[in-house]
Write a protein that holds these residues in place. Sequence first.
Motif, PDB file in Angstrom:
ATOM      1  N   VAL A  35       0.709  -1.204  -0.104  1.00  0.00           N
ATOM      2  CA  VAL A  35       0.061  -0.197   0.229  1.00  0.00           C
ATOM      3  C   VAL A  35       0.961   1.300  -0.107  1.00  0.00           C
ATOM      4  CG1 VAL A  35      -1.716   1.353   1.282  1.00  0.00           C
ATOM      5  CG2 VAL A  35      -1.898  -1.054   1.270  1.00  0.00           C
ATOM      6  N   GLY A  36       2.068   1.332   0.611  1.00  0.00           N
ATOM      7  CA  GLY A  36       2.743   2.375   0.862  1.00  0.00           C
ATOM      8  C   GLY A  36       3.559   2.620  -0.460  1.00  0.00           C
ATOM      9  N   ALA A  37       3.747   1.387  -1.255  1.00  0.00           N
ATOM     10  CA  ALA A  37       4.317   1.701  -2.773  1.00  0.00           C
ATOM     11  C   ALA A  37       3.252   2.477  -3.527  1.00  0.00           C
ATOM     12  CB  ALA A  37       4.726   0.206  -3.392  1.00  0.00           C
ATOM     13  N   TYR A  38       2.027   1.924  -3.371  1.00  0.00           N
ATOM     14  CA  TYR A  38       0.964   2.588  -4.397  1.00  0.00           C
ATOM     15  C   TYR A  38       0.846   4.149  -4.048  1.00  0.00           C
ATOM     16  CZ  TYR A  38      -1.938  -0.704  -6.707  1.00  0.00           C
ATOM     17  OH  TYR A  38      -2.290  -1.569  -7.805  1.00  0.00           O
ATOM     18  N   ILE A  39       0.896   4.457  -2.732  1.00  0.00           N
ATOM     19  CA  ILE A  39       1.017   5.890  -2.330  1.00  0.00           C
ATOM     20  C   ILE A  39       2.219   6.742  -2.757  1.00  0.00           C
ATOM     21  CG2 ILE A  39       0.854   7.557  -0.215  1.00  0.00           C
ATOM     22  CD1 ILE A  39      -0.622   5.454   1.390  1.00  0.00           C
ATOM     23  N   VAL A  40       3.098   6.273  -2.724  1.00  0.00           N
ATOM     24  CA  VAL A  40       4.508   6.761  -3.243  1.00  0.00           C
ATOM     25  C   VAL A  40       4.451   7.206  -4.779  1.00  0.00           C
ATOM     26  CG1 VAL A  40       7.012   6.701  -3.421  1.00  0.00           C
ATOM     27  CG2 VAL A  40       5.781   6.297  -1.205  1.00  0.00           C
ATOM     28  N   PHE A  41       4.031   6.216  -5.413  1.00  0.00           N
ATOM     29  CA  PHE A  41       4.319   6.252  -6.891  1.00  0.00           C
ATOM     30  C   PHE A  41       2.968   6.658  -7.565  1.00  0.00           C
ATOM     31  CE2 PHE A  41       7.342   3.281  -5.652  1.00  0.00           C
ATOM     32  CZ  PHE A  41       8.401   4.116  -6.041  1.00  0.00           C
ATOM     33  N   MET A  42       1.877   6.684  -6.890  1.00  0.00           N
ATOM     34  CA  MET A  42       0.594   7.449  -7.593  1.00  0.00           C
ATOM     35  C   MET A  42       1.093   8.914  -7.269  1.00  0.00           C
ATOM     36  SD  MET A  42      -2.946   5.610  -6.449  1.00  0.00           S
ATOM     37  CE  MET A  42      -2.522   5.680  -4.806  1.00  0.00           C
ATOM     38  N   GLY A  96       0.714   3.555 -17.059  1.00  0.00           N
ATOM     39  CA  GLY A  96      -0.108   3.116 -18.364  1.00  0.00           C
ATOM     40  C   GLY A  96      -1.787   2.939 -18.070  1.00  0.00           C
ATOM     41  N   TYR A  97      -1.976   2.489 -16.833  1.00  0.00           N
ATOM     42  CA  TYR A  97      -3.449   2.273 -16.492  1.00  0.00           C
ATOM     43  C   TYR A  97      -4.228   3.737 -16.159  1.00  0.00           C
ATOM     44  CZ  TYR A  97      -3.210   3.197 -11.291  1.00  0.00           C
ATOM     45  OH  TYR A  97      -2.958   3.779  -9.737  1.00  0.00           O
ATOM     46  N   SER A  98      -3.440   4.850 -15.798  1.00  0.00           N
ATOM     47  CA  SER A  98      -4.087   6.185 -15.589  1.00  0.00           C
ATOM     48  C   SER A  98      -4.469   6.524 -17.079  1.00  0.00           C
ATOM     49  CB  SER A  98      -3.130   6.808 -15.017  1.00  0.00           C
ATOM     50  OG  SER A  98      -1.867   7.462 -15.702  1.00  0.00           O
ATOM     51  N   ARG A  99      -3.669   6.384 -18.211  1.00  0.00           N
ATOM     52  CA  ARG A  99      -4.041   6.700 -19.506  1.00  0.00           C
ATOM     53  C   ARG A  99      -4.938   6.184 -19.994  1.00  0.00           C
ATOM     54  NH1 ARG A  99      -0.313   9.462 -16.650  1.00  0.00           N
ATOM     55  NH2 ARG A  99       0.713  11.242 -17.949  1.00  0.00           N
ATOM     56  N   GLN A 100      -5.280   4.746 -19.676  1.00  0.00           N
ATOM     57  CA  GLN A 100      -6.150   4.159 -20.299  1.00  0.00           C
ATOM     58  C   GLN A 100      -7.747   4.457 -19.644  1.00  0.00           C
ATOM     59  OE1 GLN A 100      -5.970   2.275 -22.688  1.00  0.00           O
ATOM     60  NE2 GLN A 100      -7.799   1.174 -23.085  1.00  0.00           N
ATOM     61  N   PHE A 101      -7.643   4.615 -18.419  1.00  0.00           N
ATOM     62  CA  PHE A 101      -8.718   5.511 -17.798  1.00  0.00           C
ATOM     63  C   PHE A 101      -9.038   6.727 -18.343  1.00  0.00           C
ATOM     64  CE2 PHE A 101      -8.222   2.771 -13.470  1.00  0.00           C
ATOM     65  CZ  PHE A 101      -9.597   2.326 -13.578  1.00  0.00           C
ATOM     66  N   ALA A 149      -7.504   9.644 -12.464  1.00  0.00           N
ATOM     67  CA  ALA A 149      -7.521   8.367 -13.227  1.00  0.00           C
ATOM     68  C   ALA A 149      -6.451   7.427 -12.327  1.00  0.00           C
ATOM     69  CB  ALA A 149      -7.162   8.336 -14.440  1.00  0.00           C
ATOM     70  N   ILE A 150      -5.325   8.308 -12.051  1.00  0.00           N
ATOM     71  CA  ILE A 150      -4.239   7.681 -11.381  1.00  0.00           C
ATOM     72  C   ILE A 150      -4.944   6.915 -10.006  1.00  0.00           C
ATOM     73  CG2 ILE A 150      -2.277   8.127  -9.842  1.00  0.00           C
ATOM     74  CD1 ILE A 150      -1.275  10.107 -12.285  1.00  0.00           C
ATOM     75  N   LEU A 151      -5.618   7.883  -9.204  1.00  0.00           N
ATOM     76  CA  LEU A 151      -6.236   7.589  -7.981  1.00  0.00           C
ATOM     77  C   LEU A 151      -7.211   6.403  -8.048  1.00  0.00           C
ATOM     78  CD1 LEU A 151      -6.734  11.162  -6.398  1.00  0.00           C
ATOM     79  CD2 LEU A 151      -4.782   9.361  -5.961  1.00  0.00           C
ATOM     80  N   GLY A 175      -5.562   3.015  -8.436  1.00  0.00           N
ATOM     81  CA  GLY A 175      -4.730   2.955  -7.125  1.00  0.00           C
ATOM     82  C   GLY A 175      -5.653   2.336  -5.936  1.00  0.00           C
ATOM     83  N   VAL A 176      -7.101   2.842  -6.045  1.00  0.00           N
ATOM     84  CA  VAL A 176      -8.058   2.250  -5.200  1.00  0.00           C
ATOM     85  C   VAL A 176      -8.388   0.730  -5.434  1.00  0.00           C
ATOM     86  CG1 VAL A 176     -10.355   2.672  -4.203  1.00  0.00           C
ATOM     87  CG2 VAL A 176      -9.064   4.643  -4.455  1.00  0.00           C
ATOM     88  N   ILE A 177      -8.630   0.701  -6.817  1.00  0.00           N
ATOM     89  CA  ILE A 177      -8.925  -0.888  -7.188  1.00  0.00           C
ATOM     90  C   ILE A 177      -7.513  -1.786  -6.527  1.00  0.00           C
ATOM     91  CG2 ILE A 177      -9.136  -2.354  -9.163  1.00  0.00           C
ATOM     92  CD1 ILE A 177     -10.467   0.025 -10.047  1.00  0.00           C
ATOM     93  N   GLY A 178      -6.380  -1.406  -7.144  1.00  0.00           N
ATOM     94  CA  GLY A 178      -5.249  -2.172  -6.752  1.00  0.00           C
ATOM     95  C   GLY A 178      -5.280  -2.277  -5.114  1.00  0.00           C
TER      96      GLY A 178
END
Length: 454
Positions: A126-133, A298-303, A328-330, A333-336
């Motif tokens: 989860v920490g990795a998600y927060i940092v890289f988002m 990548g996923y943010s650009r698809q959203f 889109a980035i967030l 991240g929530v789904i992940g």
Amino acid sequence: MTTKLKPTLGALHLWGIAVGLVISGEYFGWSYGWGVAGTLGFLITTLFIAAMYTCFIFSFTELTTAIPQAGGPFAYSRKAFGDTGGLIAGMATLIEFVFAPPAIAMAIGAYLNVQFPGLDPKYAAVGAYIVFMGLNILGVKLAAMFELVVTILAVIELLVFMGVVSPGFTMSNFVAHGWAGSDGFSLSSVSGMFAAIPFAIWFFLAIEGAAMAAEEAKDPKRTIPRAYITGILTLVVLAIGVMLLAGGAGDWRKLSDINDPLPQAMKMIVGEHSSWMHMLVWIGLFGLIASFHGIILGYSRQFFALARAGYLPHGLAKLSRFQTPHRAILAGGVIGIIAIFCDGVNLQGMSLTAAMITMAVFGAIVMYIMSMLSLFRLRRSAPELERSYRAPGYPVIPAIALVCSVICLVAMLWFNPEIGGLFIAFMVAGYLYFLSTKSRRDDVANAEMVLESE
């Protein structure tokens, strides 16, 4: 507020994104394929998949340069087959790019847990998600430069791993128990090879994601082919080298169901307390971070692309003051993060990581099929497209990629019915939403026509 992305990326940035998206696949995930196919069976599967990806990338690049839009496969399939075709490719790509990051995040947690046994891998993920988002929200050029640096470090680290392990490599270790189900080749060995397809694909999964940064590329008709072709060649060499050398380091069966096979393989050669071992664990994180960070992009650009076209709520197409699709980035991240905490869910007896890998691969394979079908369709229906790069060996090379992708999809549905069923359920849910939002897409199309006429 504008919904147009700014071109800032060069060929080297795009190579970093293309390779970085994938390179975690060399660090973990693939070794689950040994558990179902054995080393020799999995080697054959990997060579088959490497050939498929090479043909695919040489063909896919034609689409990327002819239609350099953030939606990537969504944009190509929509132009070739209309709104429904765009939906199929867009949803499949979204599933691929949303389910791959939590698998990588869990591997990041596993690597950190090696050094800090008291650290819960889930919270590290989860920490990795927060940092890289956060890093992705701050700007694409900063994100791409970071991606390039960590990708180069990850490639160097894989070369170091191969150099350190190679003196202890023996072919007898690699071939021992090399066929699934028996001491020699049998019908169960063939079955194991097909069952291992998702884990061989993991070696290369998401390289096509660089197409989603095409709208942000400078001179995409020149930079994208260079990035893709050098990227796939880089990844094929690394994948085969890592797999062979890790398998010959000792008893490969100890590496077949874990999230950190490279440190454990190196431990067989240099021992647990070697400085090489500790270096691999720490620098090995760069490979995981490169893919994790790149797939968030990548996923943010698809959203973003789906929302801009009216396939998803329009709010996901809003840009921040840094000109990045922050909502889109967030959303991804929530789904992940939710997926990370679904560890108790059992699908076909797989670990959570293996199940998420398989789900991501389902999305990828459907997208590959739609992309190759789009290539054939657009050659006939849109001959006026400017094609600065043309698929070599057309129609044979794209046909090989298409046939191999269909074989992979059939095999995956056969061996993974529960995950396949869940994937189909996601696609159906997307289609039902699609049917209910036609008026929104009509409004977007009308707005685009007005802009084009001005």
